[in-house]
Design a protein around this motif. Structure first.
Motif, mmCIF file in Angstrom:
data_model
loop_
_atom_site.group_PDB
_atom_site.id
_atom_site.type_symbol
_atom_site.label_atom_id
_atom_site.label_comp_id
_atom_site.label_asym_id
_atom_site.label_seq_id
_atom_site.Cartn_x
_atom_site.Cartn_y
_atom_site.Cartn_z
ATOM 1 N N SER A 105 127.194 148.910 51.229
ATOM 2 C CA SER A 105 126.827 150.311 51.433
ATOM 3 C C SER A 105 127.865 151.239 50.824
ATOM 4 N N ARG A 106 127.402 152.208 50.083
ATOM 5 C CA ARG A 106 128.292 153.246 49.584
ATOM 6 C C ARG A 106 128.153 154.529 50.399
ATOM 7 N N HIS A 107 127.277 154.509 51.384
ATOM 8 C CA HIS A 107 127.070 155.640 52.288
ATOM 9 C C HIS A 107 126.569 155.079 53.601
ATOM 10 N N PHE A 108 126.629 155.887 54.648
ATOM 11 C CA PHE A 108 126.132 155.395 55.934
ATOM 12 C C PHE A 108 124.624 155.544 56.077
ATOM 13 N N PHE A 109 123.958 156.137 55.098
ATOM 14 C CA PHE A 109 122.501 156.206 55.110
ATOM 15 C C PHE A 109 121.901 154.843 54.781
ATOM 16 N N PRO A 110 120.676 154.578 55.247
ATOM 17 C CA PRO A 110 119.937 153.431 54.706
ATOM 18 C C PRO A 110 119.561 153.728 53.261
ATOM 19 N N ALA A 111 119.474 152.698 52.449
ATOM 20 C CA ALA A 111 119.229 152.879 51.015
ATOM 21 C C ALA A 111 117.748 153.091 50.748
ATOM 22 N N ILE A 117 134.099 166.216 53.235
ATOM 23 C CA ILE A 117 134.955 166.216 54.433
ATOM 24 C C ILE A 117 134.933 164.842 55.091
ATOM 25 N N TRP A 118 133.744 164.256 55.207
ATOM 26 C CA TRP A 118 133.646 162.915 55.798
ATOM 27 C C TRP A 118 134.434 161.897 54.978
ATOM 28 N N LEU A 119 134.289 161.931 53.658
ATOM 29 C CA LEU A 119 135.009 160.983 52.811
ATOM 30 C C LEU A 119 136.521 161.179 52.902
ATOM 31 N N GLU A 120 136.958 162.404 52.977
ATOM 32 C CA GLU A 120 138.388 162.676 53.108
ATOM 33 C C GLU A 120 138.931 162.090 54.412
ATOM 34 N N GLU A 121 138.179 162.264 55.490
ATOM 35 C CA GLU A 121 138.639 161.835 56.815
ATOM 36 C C GLU A 121 138.303 160.372 57.111
ATOM 37 N N LEU A 122 137.138 159.913 56.681
ATOM 38 C CA LEU A 122 136.648 158.548 56.872
ATOM 39 C C LEU A 122 136.805 158.047 58.314
ATOM 40 N N PRO A 123 136.194 158.742 59.291
ATOM 41 C CA PRO A 123 136.274 158.275 60.681
ATOM 42 C C PRO A 123 135.485 156.981 60.921
ATOM 43 N N GLN A 167 136.813 160.742 43.250
ATOM 44 C CA GLN A 167 137.901 161.318 44.046
ATOM 45 C C GLN A 167 138.221 160.467 45.258
ATOM 46 N N TYR A 168 137.178 159.887 45.853
ATOM 47 C CA TYR A 168 137.326 159.025 47.030
ATOM 48 C C TYR A 168 136.669 157.678 46.711
ATOM 49 N N PRO A 169 137.414 156.755 46.089
ATOM 50 C CA PRO A 169 136.817 155.483 45.626
ATOM 51 C C PRO A 169 136.504 154.529 46.783
ATOM 52 N N LEU A 170 135.470 154.848 47.486
ATOM 53 C CA LEU A 170 135.104 154.139 48.711
ATOM 54 C C LEU A 170 134.879 152.653 48.488
ATOM 55 N N MET A 171 134.277 152.296 47.355
ATOM 56 C CA MET A 171 133.851 150.913 47.150
ATOM 57 C C MET A 171 134.955 150.036 46.557
ATOM 58 N N GLN A 172 136.139 150.579 46.385
ATOM 59 C CA GLN A 172 137.219 149.837 45.746
ATOM 60 C C GLN A 172 137.928 148.915 46.737
ATOM 61 N N HIS A 173 138.037 147.650 46.361
ATOM 62 C CA HIS A 173 138.837 146.679 47.129
ATOM 63 C C HIS A 173 140.210 146.629 46.475
ATOM 64 N N TRP A 223 141.810 154.767 55.616
ATOM 65 C CA TRP A 223 141.560 154.485 54.208
ATOM 66 C C TRP A 223 142.223 153.167 53.787
ATOM 67 N N ALA A 224 143.360 152.861 54.377
ATOM 68 C CA ALA A 224 144.008 151.580 54.084
ATOM 69 C C ALA A 224 143.104 150.420 54.481
ATOM 70 N N VAL A 225 142.460 150.545 55.629
ATOM 71 C CA VAL A 225 141.515 149.513 56.066
ATOM 72 C C VAL A 225 140.368 149.399 55.065
ATOM 73 N N ASN A 226 139.869 150.550 54.611
ATOM 74 C CA ASN A 226 138.772 150.535 53.645
ATOM 75 C C ASN A 226 139.164 149.786 52.377
ATOM 76 N N TYR A 227 140.375 150.038 51.862
ATOM 77 C CA TYR A 227 140.815 149.359 50.651
ATOM 78 C C TYR A 227 141.074 147.870 50.887
ATOM 79 N N ALA A 228 141.432 147.499 52.098
ATOM 80 C CA ALA A 228 141.750 146.107 52.394
ATOM 81 C C ALA A 228 140.505 145.239 52.520
ATOM 82 N N LEU A 229 139.430 145.754 53.097
ATOM 83 C CA LEU A 229 138.244 144.934 53.313
ATOM 84 C C LEU A 229 137.500 144.711 51.996
ATOM 85 N N ASP A 230 136.676 143.690 51.990
ATOM 86 C CA ASP A 230 135.929 143.301 50.799
ATOM 87 C C ASP A 230 134.445 143.245 51.164
#
Length: 619
Positions: A374-380, A559-565, A399-405, A351-358
């Motif tokens: 992408s906000r998901h691994f699916f094609p849009a 579960i995927w968002l919590e773990e973010l493999p 809960q899991y702010p995936l898109m946040q830099h 998750w630290a890597v996710n927050y660091a990248l832009d």
């Protein structure tokens, strides 16, 4: 401008990209008259630009009856290999676009599975027995009828030799218990378990290709490992498509229309308009103008490349009329971690890597603004966006702010796991520095640039990150055997109109220890979460579109968002262009009868739709 390096086909099956320019000696391919292929460049391989039959391109009437496609994955190392199950076969040389017809084709634009050699497939109520009805009147190019016995033979060939199974129909042999011919046009499949997606996943060109039928009367006594399916004296290769092989070398493949094609007499479709189809590899770096001059279809290029080509070819059309011009590919780009490689088994570090990248930086710099984050691994795609919206409605992206830099939050997460910032600016713990090497494929400059940008961002938060480009052989080895920290890849690819296919790729059943190869690139991140896997199994047991899928999808996604493999990065777009100088009615967003990739087996639809600009040249 590097014109050739990143024009690379991204498909589930890894194709070896050859950049070597080989001999232009013609190879007599079939019993049809041989057409010599003479390079229009100098004899020196370094000067190679384009290799097209001069008697065709210099004759206006003949040129107007041929469609010329760019073979964007490069020269073909084994041009005499026409066995569609061979690992060294190149189906994208026109083999599965012109000659090998599929049973069905999934139309991305309509969402409909269109019948082709097959008329329909029907499951029983339990979804563990499927019945295929073949279209009547189908004939192989040698005149023999295609029957249910050919289907049974082709399936049993794979069941008896499961290592021939290719990525784009991976899992087929594990799905089938038995297959039988009920009558001449009916085939019954007994499955090993209920599978509502049996037709979609294996027989419908869901991504790039599908399972291919071969004629029993030719293959029955052949060794599928050594048989090349090539003998010009006997008219091989034999398939059902509306074109047959005319001539080829390692650079250019020419197919001529079979005016006795079965589809006309059977009332399926009229003959396609083009008399010839040609797939050729060109050298844009040597001479851009000469390389693209005769191309009617040009595969994926960057925005900069497209603008240079459009200046030379004023009649180009693309999927979109303006920037980004491109079509969304089904394989989005992700940053995948090896969860067994410490310390990257720690979800907080991921998750630290996710927050660091832009992500926006990747869009702007690496992809020249031609894609979206992408906000998901699916094609849009709309059918999948509907599921992603469920995550928004459930509050998961809050809960899991995936898109946040957020570099500050990245540092907090790292320090929360006991890492301390050293005097060199990088975190360390127990005498070890926090480092991350990001592997990418050397043929993709966009992935290389993305890795460089991410590494720079990670260094800024105290992770000693670097990128490393791998050759294709290295890429396959490292990915499948788990010899990596992280990779930018596309291995979440699979879902098109429903969520299960991509989600299933990260099922615990596919996980392997480091050093043991994974199957068909499934779960190369080696993530084992039984709760996630159970939910994916529950989704897979339900029919397509069943409303009960929705809460299961939301729960599994949490579960995927919590773990973010693996981290979604950007959508991948294909900037494909077509030239309307000779041919029209190419697919586009405003003429969306099918998706546009010319290297996919769905190209059969386009071949039947394109029409000459000057109808007087049509014969």
């Amino acid at each position: 401008m590097a014109m050739h390096a990143h024009r690379w086909i991204l498909i589930i099956m890894v194709i070896l990209v050859s950049t070597a320019c080989g001999s232009t000696t013609s190879i007599a391919p079939t019993s049809l008259p041989q057409q010599a292929l003479v390079s229009t460049a100098e004899d020196s391989p370094a000067a190679f630009v384009v290799d097209l039959p001069p008697e065709l391109i210099n004759d206006p009437a003949e040129r107007a009856q041929a469609v010329i496609f760019d073979m964007l994955s490069g020269n073909v190392d084994e041009p005499e290999q026409w066995n569609p199950f061979a690992r060294n076969a190149r189906l994208d040389k026109g083999l599965h676009q012109a000659m090998i017809e599929p049973l069905f084709i999934l139309n991305y634009e309509s969402g409909v599975i269109e019948p082709w050699l097959g008329e329909r497939m029907d499951p029983n109520p339990e979804q563990d027995v499927w019945t295929l009805t073949l279209r009547k009147g189908v004939r192989w190019s040698d005149g023999e009828r295609l029957t249910s016995e050919d289907v049974v033979f082709s399936i049993n060939l794979l069941l008896e030799h499961p290592d021939l199974e290719l990525d784009f129909f991976a899992g087929l042999t594990n799905s089938i218990e038995s297959v039988e011919a009920v009558d001449e046009h009916t085939v019954r499949f007994q499955l090993t378990a209920p599978n509502p997606r049996f037709q979609l996943d294996f027989f419908s060109v869901k991504v790039w290709g599908s399972f291919n039928l071969v004629p029993e009367h030719i293959w029955r006594d052949k060794d599928p490992y050594t048989f090349t399916n090539y003998d010009p004296a006997q008219g091989w290769p034999v398939f059902t498509g509306p074109y047959v092989l005319e001539s080829f070398n390692e650079i250019t493949f020419v197919y001529v229309r079979d005016d006795d094609w079965w589809g006309v007499e059977a009332g399926f479709k009229p003959l396609p308009a083009p008399k010839r189809l040609i797939w050729t590899s060109v050298n844009m770096e040597a001479d851009l103008a000469q390389a693209v001059e005769h191309l009617d279809s040009l595969g994926n290029v960057t925005l900069e490349e497209y603008q240079a080509i459009a200046a030379l070819k004023p009649n180009l059309v693309t999927w979109l009329d303006g920037v980004p011009f491109s079509w969304i590919d089904p394989c989005s780009r992700t940053l995948s971690f090896n969860t067994l490689q410490q310390p990257w088994g720690d979800k907080d570090l991921r998750w630290a890597v996710n927050y660091a990248l832009d992500r926006q930086e990747l869009v702007t710099d690496a992809y020249e603004g031609t894609t979206t984050a992408s906000r998901h691994f699916f094609p849009a795609y709309p059918p999948l966006d509907r599921y992603v919206q469920l995550l928004e409605q459930a509050g998961l992206y809050e809960q899991y702010p995936l898109m946040q830099h957020n570099p500050q939050l990245a540092r907090q997460l790292i320090e929360g796991q006991g890492w301390s910032l050293g005097s060199d600016g990088y975190y360390e713990k127990d005498g070890s520095q926090l480092s991350l090497t990001i592997h990418v494929h050397e043929a993709s400059t966009t992935m290389q640039r993305s890795a460089e940008l991410i590494a720079t961002r990670l260094k800024a938060v105290g992770i000693n990150a670097s990128s490393k480009a791998l050759t294709n052989n290295e890429w396959v080895y490292h990915k499948t055997n788990g010899v990596f920290d992280a990779m930018i890849d596309w291995d979440s690819c699979g879902s098109i109109n429903e969520p299960w296919a991509s989600m299933n790729r990260y099922h615990a059943r596919w996980a392997q220890p480091i050093g043991i190869p994974v199957t068909n690139y499934n779960n190369q991140v080696r993530w084992s979460n039984e709760a996630y896997s159970d939910l994916v199994d529950a989704i897979g047991a339900l029919p397509l579109g069943d409303a009960r899928i929705e809460p299961l999808f939301v729960e599994a996604s949490a579960i995927w968002l919590e773990e973010l493999p693996f981290i979604p990065l950007v959508q991948y777009r294909q900037l494909i262009s077509f030239d309307e100088t000779y041919w029209q009615n190419w697919p586009s967003a405003s003429n969306a009868y099918i998706h546009p990739p010319s290297w996919w087996q769905s190209m059969h639809v386009i071949i039947h739709e394109v029409q000459p600009v000057n109808t007087e040249t049509k014969k």
